[in-house]
Scaffold this motif. Structure first.
Motif, PDB file in Angstrom:
ATOM      1  N   LEU A 115       0.866  -1.179   0.000  1.00  0.00           N
ATOM      2  CA  LEU A 115       0.000   0.000   0.000  1.00  0.00           C
ATOM      3  C   LEU A 115       0.900   1.226   0.000  1.00  0.00           C
ATOM      4  CD1 LEU A 115      -2.800  -1.016   2.529  1.00  0.00           C
ATOM      5  CD2 LEU A 115      -2.938  -0.930   0.035  1.00  0.00           C
ATOM      6  N   ILE A 116       0.720   2.099  -0.991  1.00  0.00           N
ATOM      7  CA  ILE A 116       1.623   3.239  -1.187  1.00  0.00           C
ATOM      8  C   ILE A 116       0.832   4.540  -1.117  1.00  0.00           C
ATOM      9  CG2 ILE A 116       3.274   4.315  -2.767  1.00  0.00           C
ATOM     10  CD1 ILE A 116       3.669   1.521  -4.017  1.00  0.00           C
ATOM     11  N   ARG A 117       1.334   5.471  -0.323  1.00  0.00           N
ATOM     12  CA  ARG A 117       0.702   6.782  -0.206  1.00  0.00           C
ATOM     13  C   ARG A 117       1.357   7.754  -1.192  1.00  0.00           C
ATOM     14  NH1 ARG A 117       1.323  10.084   5.291  1.00  0.00           N
ATOM     15  NH2 ARG A 117       3.380  10.470   4.365  1.00  0.00           N
ATOM     16  N   VAL A 118       0.512   8.552  -1.862  1.00  0.00           N
ATOM     17  CA  VAL A 118       1.018   9.549  -2.806  1.00  0.00           C
ATOM     18  C   VAL A 118       0.415  10.900  -2.450  1.00  0.00           C
ATOM     19  CG1 VAL A 118       1.322  10.163  -5.226  1.00  0.00           C
ATOM     20  CG2 VAL A 118       1.071   7.764  -4.590  1.00  0.00           C
ATOM     21  N   ARG A 119       1.271  11.863  -2.153  1.00  0.00           N
ATOM     22  CA  ARG A 119       0.817  13.203  -1.802  1.00  0.00           C
ATOM     23  C   ARG A 119       0.904  14.133  -3.009  1.00  0.00           C
ATOM     24  NH1 ARG A 119       4.544  14.579   3.165  1.00  0.00           N
ATOM     25  NH2 ARG A 119       5.991  13.343   1.913  1.00  0.00           N
ATOM     26  N   PRO A 120       0.256  15.310  -2.950  1.00  0.00           N
ATOM     27  CA  PRO A 120       0.288  16.246  -4.083  1.00  0.00           C
ATOM     28  C   PRO A 120       1.723  16.572  -4.515  1.00  0.00           C
ATOM     29  CG  PRO A 120      -1.344  16.948  -2.498  1.00  0.00           C
ATOM     30  CD  PRO A 120      -0.604  15.804  -1.862  1.00  0.00           C
ATOM     31  N   GLY A 121       1.955  16.538  -5.827  1.00  0.00           N
ATOM     32  CA  GLY A 121       3.264  16.856  -6.379  1.00  0.00           C
ATOM     33  C   GLY A 121       4.203  15.665  -6.482  1.00  0.00           C
ATOM     34  N   GLN A 122       3.852  14.550  -5.839  1.00  0.00           N
ATOM     35  CA  GLN A 122       4.707  13.371  -5.896  1.00  0.00           C
ATOM     36  C   GLN A 122       4.394  12.538  -7.141  1.00  0.00           C
ATOM     37  OE1 GLN A 122       4.052  11.362  -2.118  1.00  0.00           O
ATOM     38  NE2 GLN A 122       5.865  12.324  -1.227  1.00  0.00           N
ATOM     39  N   LYS A 123       5.338  11.673  -7.489  1.00  0.00           N
ATOM     40  CA  LYS A 123       5.140  10.768  -8.611  1.00  0.00           C
ATOM     41  C   LYS A 123       4.566   9.442  -8.124  1.00  0.00           C
ATOM     42  CE  LYS A 123       8.937  12.652 -11.377  1.00  0.00           C
ATOM     43  NZ  LYS A 123      10.259  12.385 -11.973  1.00  0.00           N
ATOM     44  N   VAL A 124       3.718   8.869  -8.951  1.00  0.00           N
ATOM     45  CA  VAL A 124       3.207   7.528  -8.661  1.00  0.00           C
ATOM     46  C   VAL A 124       4.353   6.553  -8.915  1.00  0.00           C
ATOM     47  CG1 VAL A 124       1.495   5.785  -9.278  1.00  0.00           C
ATOM     48  CG2 VAL A 124       0.882   8.218  -9.332  1.00  0.00           C
ATOM     49  N   ALA A 125       4.660   5.727  -7.925  1.00  0.00           N
ATOM     50  CA  ALA A 125       5.860   4.889  -8.022  1.00  0.00           C
ATOM     51  C   ALA A 125       5.727   3.756  -9.034  1.00  0.00           C
ATOM     52  CB  ALA A 125       6.189   4.311  -6.641  1.00  0.00           C
ATOM     53  N   VAL A 126       4.628   3.003  -8.950  1.00  0.00           N
ATOM     54  CA  VAL A 126       4.429   1.842  -9.828  1.00  0.00           C
ATOM     55  C   VAL A 126       2.970   1.794 -10.271  1.00  0.00           C
ATOM     56  CG1 VAL A 126       6.284   0.466  -8.773  1.00  0.00           C
ATOM     57  CG2 VAL A 126       3.974   0.366  -7.811  1.00  0.00           C
ATOM     58  N   ASP A 127       2.604   0.794 -11.051  1.00  0.00           N
ATOM     59  CA  ASP A 127       1.219   0.644 -11.491  1.00  0.00           C
ATOM     60  C   ASP A 127       0.388   0.021 -10.371  1.00  0.00           C
ATOM     61  OD1 ASP A 127       2.436   1.410 -13.782  1.00  0.00           O
ATOM     62  OD2 ASP A 127       1.928  -0.353 -14.958  1.00  0.00           O
ATOM     63  N   GLY A 128      -0.855   0.470 -10.231  1.00  0.00           N
ATOM     64  CA  GLY A 128      -1.699  -0.117  -9.196  1.00  0.00           C
ATOM     65  C   GLY A 128      -3.113   0.396  -9.250  1.00  0.00           C
ATOM     66  N   GLU A 129      -3.853   0.200  -8.137  1.00  0.00           N
ATOM     67  CA  GLU A 129      -5.256   0.597  -8.046  1.00  0.00           C
ATOM     68  C   GLU A 129      -5.488   1.371  -6.758  1.00  0.00           C
ATOM     69  OE1 GLU A 129      -9.414  -1.709  -7.234  1.00  0.00           O
ATOM     70  OE2 GLU A 129      -8.268  -2.398  -8.987  1.00  0.00           O
ATOM     71  N   ILE A 130      -6.165   2.517  -6.880  1.00  0.00           N
ATOM     72  CA  ILE A 130      -6.435   3.358  -5.714  1.00  0.00           C
ATOM     73  C   ILE A 130      -7.405   2.637  -4.768  1.00  0.00           C
ATOM     74  CG2 ILE A 130      -7.452   5.533  -4.918  1.00  0.00           C
ATOM     75  CD1 ILE A 130      -6.538   6.836  -7.492  1.00  0.00           C
ATOM     76  N   VAL A 131      -7.060   2.612  -3.489  1.00  0.00           N
ATOM     77  CA  VAL A 131      -7.936   1.994  -2.484  1.00  0.00           C
ATOM     78  C   VAL A 131      -8.555   3.044  -1.564  1.00  0.00           C
ATOM     79  CG1 VAL A 131      -6.709  -0.207  -2.518  1.00  0.00           C
ATOM     80  CG2 VAL A 131      -5.968   1.579  -0.921  1.00  0.00           C
ATOM     81  N   ASP A 132      -7.967   4.235  -1.525  1.00  0.00           N
ATOM     82  CA  ASP A 132      -8.507   5.278  -0.658  1.00  0.00           C
ATOM     83  C   ASP A 132      -8.071   6.648  -1.163  1.00  0.00           C
ATOM     84  OD1 ASP A 132      -9.821   6.286   1.746  1.00  0.00           O
ATOM     85  OD2 ASP A 132      -7.794   6.774   2.441  1.00  0.00           O
ATOM     86  N   GLY A 133      -9.026   7.595  -1.179  1.00  0.00           N
ATOM     87  CA  GLY A 133      -8.703   8.951  -1.603  1.00  0.00           C
ATOM     88  C   GLY A 133      -8.981   9.167  -3.083  1.00  0.00           C
ATOM     89  N   SER A 134      -8.757  10.397  -3.523  1.00  0.00           N
ATOM     90  CA  SER A 134      -8.958  10.755  -4.934  1.00  0.00           C
ATOM     91  C   SER A 134      -8.038  11.914  -5.285  1.00  0.00           C
ATOM     92  CB  SER A 134     -10.413  11.139  -5.198  1.00  0.00           C
ATOM     93  OG  SER A 134     -10.769  12.285  -4.432  1.00  0.00           O
ATOM     94  N   SER A 135      -7.831  12.101  -6.596  1.00  0.00           N
ATOM     95  CA  SER A 135      -6.940  13.177  -7.041  1.00  0.00           C
ATOM     96  C   SER A 135      -7.052  13.336  -8.544  1.00  0.00           C
ATOM     97  CB  SER A 135      -5.486  12.845  -6.655  1.00  0.00           C
ATOM     98  OG  SER A 135      -4.619  13.892  -7.043  1.00  0.00           O
TER      99      SER A 135
END
Length: 633
Positions: free
Chosen positions: A154-174
């Motif tokens: 489970l990977i957290r991504v904050r505003p301005g950061q890059k998505v590290a790998v391919d996956g599916e969002i489980v919580d939040g939106s952007s």
């Protein structure tokens, strides 16, 4: 030693000989100039020309010849004769051998630089990849290097950061900027359940996603690998070029020998002059430009397409696209969105309430559409009991003490349905909608229409293909009425409906009787058809097996890219043919001049000028290929 270092070595060592050539008309002779030229040229022959000679010798041992054969023979002849001339106190031509090597290497430097520029977009994509990720481990967020991210993290991504790998969002939106991978300039809004792509940039919100593909399995890694393979592949026309070069080289050597004999024996020229004409023929005929024509255009074309989100796997595809007459499309997930939604409810809210009760435990895509609609309407469905399937018709259960059912029109055999509902059913089916009946207490209380609607861009995509003069066909397992309605909405010429998954390839073969066929699909069941078609075009959202089977992959899942892919492929192939034409014309026109056919009117070509001309045409071919980047698509 690299080509660039070999070129600079040859250039630096050739400069003193150039100075000597400039001083000769002024009757200024540098003491020991012949020995200096001998020393400089010897180093050039060993260091700069060595690989040419090794390649020519390796081909000769296999009874073949290549482009290096002409360079090696031409320069070696001039070099060896000059040693003889130096020892017998005659004019030497060391500078001819030196300059030819320099100019040939100059052409190869241009080629190498073009290759580097063509693959630069891919290298930039790799550089854009995230270096680390914020992973949730042991209840804490820990920053780890990218190579330590594993599937399921489970990977957290904050505003301005890059998505590290391919996956599916489980919580939040952007909103996410995916332009560096898909070429789509507008940010895409993502919510829980949506897929995210590694190396894309998170714009506004914070979200958590589950890693699904890491390392070489990510979309970015696969794009890089596909483009690399495409740029190093050979189009079938390249094989023809190789065969021509294999025959061309011996013919050139015969012409060069004949040139020497005519000048030396028939016309009484000196040995040196006859030899110079022969060497000029060998040098100017070197088919370097022929060799550059295909790979340079291929690299630029596939590199540009990658920037646009269109991956062309190999050179063969470019040639096949040129002859395509029919484009065949799968329906679900290709022409349509692939996600059924409820479009119409005939009856009151009780209809969707009862339907949601029965469909709550089903995993069928239509059931998901019903549940999504109930949730959107904020309708809470009561719990159904005594759930049972009605074979081939639908489902039955007890809802709040009454028998309830949901199913297809086959249920009409068991229940009374008003003429008004039957008429409405026919109307909805004519609109390409799947109709399910909802019953309660022994009678039908309403209808629900569900549709997998066409993508917003499908109609525009078909219009573009028609403008190109191509026939469009839909090949689907859906029923004829629904398929026809979708086809009419988007403007498809013909429909082949009710096709079983295993039979799609057979239908492609039948269509191929009228000419080459391109097939566009996205599912596992499309893989045989993608492979059977002359050109297989896979949607980037499709299954891995479908993507593997396709020759072209549309990363953005935009059907308009079918037309763009065909256009770019055709332009690339036409540029290859243009390059080959000019390269061939150069050889045809240059050989008579080099052989001294026009010497009577003062038109001759020395070996060094022949080498310069050869470098110029090679540069022209490379420039022609690079201009593909500016071609209108």
């Amino acid at each position: 030693m690299s080509i660039t270092k070999r070129f600079w070595t040859a250039l630096v060592l050739s400069v003193p000989m150039l100075i000597n050539m400039v001083l000769m008309p002024l009757h200024i002779e540098v003491p020991g100039s012949k020995w200096i030229q001998f020393g400089l040229t010897t180093v050039i022959m060993i260091v700069a020309a060595g690989p040419f000679i090794q390649s020519a010798w390796a081909s000769a041992k296999k009874h073949h010849s290549n482009m290096d054969t002409l360079v090696a023979i031409g320069t070696a002849t001039a070099y060896i004769y000059s040693i003889y001339a130096m020892l017998t106190n005659q004019p030497v031509y060391f500078e001819s051998a030196a300059f030819v090597i320099t100019f040939v290497l100059l052409g190869q430097v241009f080629e190498e630089r073009m290759r580097s520029n063509a693959s630069g977009a891919v290298a930039k994509l790799v550089d854009l990849q995230a270096k680390d990720a914020e992973v949730l481990r042991g209840g804490k967020v820990v920053r780890v290097p990218l190579d330590q991210v594993v599937q399921g993290d489970l990977i957290r991504v904050r505003p301005g950061q890059k998505v590290a790998v391919d996956g599916e969002i489980v919580d939040g939106s952007s909103t996410i900027d995916e332009s560096m991978v898909t070429g789509e300039s507008m940010p895409v809004t993502k919510h829980a359940g949506d897929k995210v792509i590694g190396a894309t940039i998170n714009n506004t919100g914070t979200f958590t996603f589950r890693a699904e593909k890491v390392g070489s399995d990510t979309m970015l890694a696969q794009i890089v690998e596909l483009v690399k393979k495409a740029q190093t592949s050979h189009a079938p026309i390249q094989k023809l070029t190789d065969k021509v070069a294999d025959v061309f080289v011996p013919i050139v050597l015969i012409i060069a020998l004949a040139t020497f004999l005519v000048w030396y024996v028939a016309l009484g020229a000196t040995l040196a002059h006859a030899l110079i004409f022969a060497v000029a023929v060998v040098v100017i005929a070197c088919p370097c430009a022929l060799g550059l024509a295909t790979p340079t255009a291929l690299m630029v074309g596939t590199g540009r397409s990658a920037k646009m989100g269109i991956l062309i796997k190999n050179g063969e595809v470019l040639e096949e696209v040129n002859d395509v007459r029919t484009v065949v499309f799968d329906k679900t997930g290709t022409i349509t969105a692939g996600k059924p939604v409820v479009t119409d409810i005939v009856g009151d809210n009780q209809v969707i309430r009862v339907a949601a009760s029965l469909e709550a435990s089903s995993e069928h895509p239509l059931a998901e559409a019903v549940m999504a609609k109930a949730k959107a309407m904020q309708i809470e469905a009561p719990v159904a009991t005594d759930f049972a399937a009605i074979s081939g018709k639908g489902v039955r259960a007890t809802v709040e003490g009454q028998e309830a059912f949901v199913g297809s029109e086959k249920l009409l055999e068991d229940y009374l349905v008003s003429d008004a509902l039957r008429e409405k059913m026919a109307q909805l089916q004519d609109e390409a909608k799947t109709v399910v009946f909802v019953g309660l207490g022994g009678k039908v209380i309403g209808l629900i229409a569900i549709q997998d609607a066409p993508k917003a861009t499908s109609k525009e995509a078909m219009a573009a293909l028609h403008k190109r003069g191509l026939k469009t066909v839909m090949l689907t397992g859906d029923n004829e009425r629904v398929a026809r309605a979708i086809a009419d909405q988007v403007g498809i010429d013909d429909v082949v409906a009710g096709v079983l998954p295993g039979a799609k390839a057979e239908h492609i073969q039948r269509l191929q009787q009228d000419g080459p066929v391109a097939f566009v699909g996205d599912g596992i069941n499309d893989a045989p058809a993608l492979t059977t078609a002359d050109v297989g075009i896979a949607m980037g959202s499709g299954t891995d097996i479908a993507i593997e089977s396709g020759g072209i992959i549309l990363v953005k899942n935009d059907l308009r890219d079918v037309d763009r892919a065909l256009s770019l492929s055709k332009q690339t192939f036409n540029r290859i043919k243009l390059n080959l034409f000019w390269a061939f014309i150069y050889n045809v026109l240059g050989i008579p001049v080099a052989a001294g056919v026009f010497a009577g009117i003062g038109l001759t070509l020395s070996p060094e000028l022949a080498g310069l001309a050869m470098a110029f045409i090679s540069l022209s071919v490379v420039t022609s290929s690079v201009l593909l980047n500016r071609a209108r698509i």
